[in-house]
Design an enzyme around this catalytic site. Structure first.
Site, PDB file in Angstrom:
ATOM      1  N   PHE A 287       0.803  -1.225   0.000  1.00 13.44           N
ATOM      2  CA  PHE A 287       0.000   0.000   0.000  1.00 13.44           C
ATOM      3  C   PHE A 287       0.837   1.277   0.000  1.00 13.44           C
ATOM      4  CE2 PHE A 287      -2.209  -3.114   2.925  1.00 13.44           C
ATOM      5  CZ  PHE A 287      -2.834  -3.784   1.885  1.00 13.44           C
ATOM      6  N   CYS A 288       1.985   1.254  -0.641  1.00 11.30           N
ATOM      7  CA  CYS A 288       2.874   2.427  -0.676  1.00 11.30           C
ATOM      8  C   CYS A 288       3.139   2.953   0.739  1.00 11.30           C
ATOM      9  CB  CYS A 288       2.300   3.522  -1.560  1.00 11.30           C
ATOM     10  SG  CYS A 288       2.246   3.058  -3.296  1.00 11.30           S
ATOM     11  N   ALA A 289       3.223   2.013   1.677  1.00 10.06           N
ATOM     12  CA  ALA A 289       3.570   2.329   3.061  1.00 10.06           C
ATOM     13  C   ALA A 289       4.398   1.161   3.584  1.00 10.06           C
ATOM     14  CB  ALA A 289       2.317   2.545   3.907  1.00 10.06           C
TER      15      ALA A 289
ATOM     16  N   CYS B 274       5.091  -2.980  -3.319  1.00 14.38           N
ATOM     17  CA  CYS B 274       3.772  -2.366  -3.265  1.00 14.38           C
ATOM     18  C   CYS B 274       2.933  -2.839  -4.443  1.00 14.38           C
ATOM     19  CB  CYS B 274       3.916  -0.845  -3.291  1.00 14.38           C
ATOM     20  SG  CYS B 274       2.387   0.026  -2.958  1.00 14.38           S
TER      21      CYS B 274
END
Length: 459
Positions: A375-377, A395
């Site tokens: 999730f781009c985290a 991601c």
């Protein structure tokens, strides 16, 4: 007060009409089903109201700030009135500026380009990459993931107490996690920042679509968010807040619109007088349709009544969490614990399943669109999963085969346009997949888990 889900007296509203609510998709097992869009945290479907407003304006489209004709003047007025609508939606202070950008990522990169020399930046490892990564030219302190809201404030206060007290400083924090949906103690963090002479920017990409955001009440210096998460298409974003750093910085993009006057010098060069308003960082022909779509979404959410929207969403959050809790193999990811207030964003893993395999089965066999990956985290998800920072996994592109240990998670997200049936179908699908397994065979192709079209259904 902090951003919270306080008790609400307003009656719960019906889902807001959105585009795509009647779209049908094929199932790998045969037949079609109405698509259940449960990936609002990536891009929310556009509100029908927004699409209708844009369609009504489209024949009158014209250049902005660049024409004497009627359509140009109309478009310019629409563009600037949209700026005022967004300012009102965010509770901006009289001296605040609203700068239109392409996205939250663009907004935070703009602010990163405008921070003073030797600025110290403090950012939690829990941030989305849009707010974790732009600060490359600054002295950055990455703060460990807190496990309670109070710990978040304490961690920040300790870090700020150790900084150079005479230089500029900026704190960057999310309002609602794009992984867990949990609300952060924004007002308390703003108070801590200001007590130590620092400023604070709020990444409201996941907060603004689900909860009122008031710059003055939260006492933050800037807010950034994206239109495509606020039920508005067309790739526009907003950076709103204090104008002094923005006015002092070189224009984010050099070009027409950012300059008030350009003159040749005797030595052959040029002198430029740049705007000091928001136009300073809006060079080029602006995305008037995208900007208008954001303003339309702001009006639609306000008119629908945020109290009612929040109340209904909290009912859906409760149903999803209670439904997932009935499946022992499901582990919901959380920083602050089960009782933490949150928006309609929930991530989880399923014991015995690769997350990409599970998400692919939800789509192919039930017509449900969710997100899987990091999730781009990446740092946050790996912290929540207890995996090593060097473990593989990207991601949105898991490397594990179906059935292998998952290094990623599944995210279900919803909002103002989500019908009850989509939530019911999702919970039924999770239960059936865990208890009965997938009906189809799957394989990894280009980093994604997809149905194997050459295989017959499992019996």
């Amino acid at each position: 007060m902090s951003v919270s889900t306080a008790a609400l007296d307003s009656s719960v509203c019906a889902p807001l009409p959105v585009l795509g609510q009647d779209v049908t998709v094929p199932l790998v097992t045969g037949g079609e089903v109405t698509y259940a869009a449960l990936d609002y945290a990536a891009s929310a479907p556009a509100l029908q109201r927004v699409w209708d407003d844009v369609a009504a304006y489209a024949p009158y489209y014209g250049s902005v700030h660049r024409g004497a004709g009627y359509l140009s003047q109309l478009s310019t007025d629409l563009f600037e009135s949209s700026r005022r609508t967004v300012a009102e939606f965010l509770g901006c202070r009289p001296e605040d500026q609203v700068v239109f950008t392409r996205s939250t990522t663009d907004s935070l990169n703009l602010l990163a380009a405008a921070i003073p020399v030797n600025c110290q930046v403090f950012v939690y490892e829990t941030e989305h990459h849009a707010s974790l990564l732009p600060w490359r030219d600054a002295q950055v302190t990455y703060l460990n993931a807190p496990r309670t809201p109070g710990q978040a404030v304490e961690t920040l206060e300790r870090a700020l107490a150790d900084r150079d007290p005479y230089g500029p400083a900026l704190v960057c924090v999310t309002g609602a996690s794009n992984v867990t949906g949990e609300l952060w103690p924004v007002k308390e963090l703003a108070a801590a920042a200001h007590a130590h002479g620092a400023r604070i920017v709020l990444d409201a990409a996941q907060l603004a679509p689900h909860h009122p955001v008031d710059i003055a009440e939260l006492d933050v210096d800037w807010v950034a968010f994206s239109g495509h998460k606020l039920y508005a298409p067309f790739g526009s974003g907003v950076l709103a807040g204090r104008g002094d750093w923005l006015q002092a910085a070189e224009p984010y993009l050099a070009g027409g619109g950012a300059s008030r006057k350009v003159a040749r010098r005797a030595d052959g060069g040029v002198d430029v007088d740049w705007h000091t308003t928001a136009a300073r960082h809006e060079a080029g022909s602006p995305n008037v349709i995208g900007v208008y779509s954001i303003a339309s979404a702001c009006k639609a959410l306000t008119e629908a009544g945020f109290d009612s929207l929040v109340a209904r969403e909290q009912e859906l959050v409760t149903r999803v969490r209670e439904g997932l809790a009935e499946v022992p193999e499901v582990q919901v990811l959380s920083l602050f614990g089960d009782d933490a207030p949150r928006v309609g964003v929930i991530s989880f893993v399923v014991r015995g399943w690769n997350s990409s395999h599970f998400a692919a089965a939800l789509s192919a066999e039930y017509g449900i669109g969710v997100r899987d990956g990091l999730f781009c985290a990446h740092p946050l998800v790996r912290t929540l999963l207890g995996s090593d920072p060097q473990d593989p996994g990207e991601c949105g592109a898991p490397e594990a085969e179906p059935g292998e240990r998952s290094l990623n998670a599944i995210r279900v997200s919803f909002g103002a346009g989500t019908p009850d049936e989509h939530i019911d179908r999702f919970l039924r699908a999770v239960t059936e997949l865990v208890r009965e397994g997938a009906q189809w065979k799957y394989r990894t192709e280009d980093g994604r888990c997809v149905p194997d079209r050459g295989e017959a259904p499992q019996v």
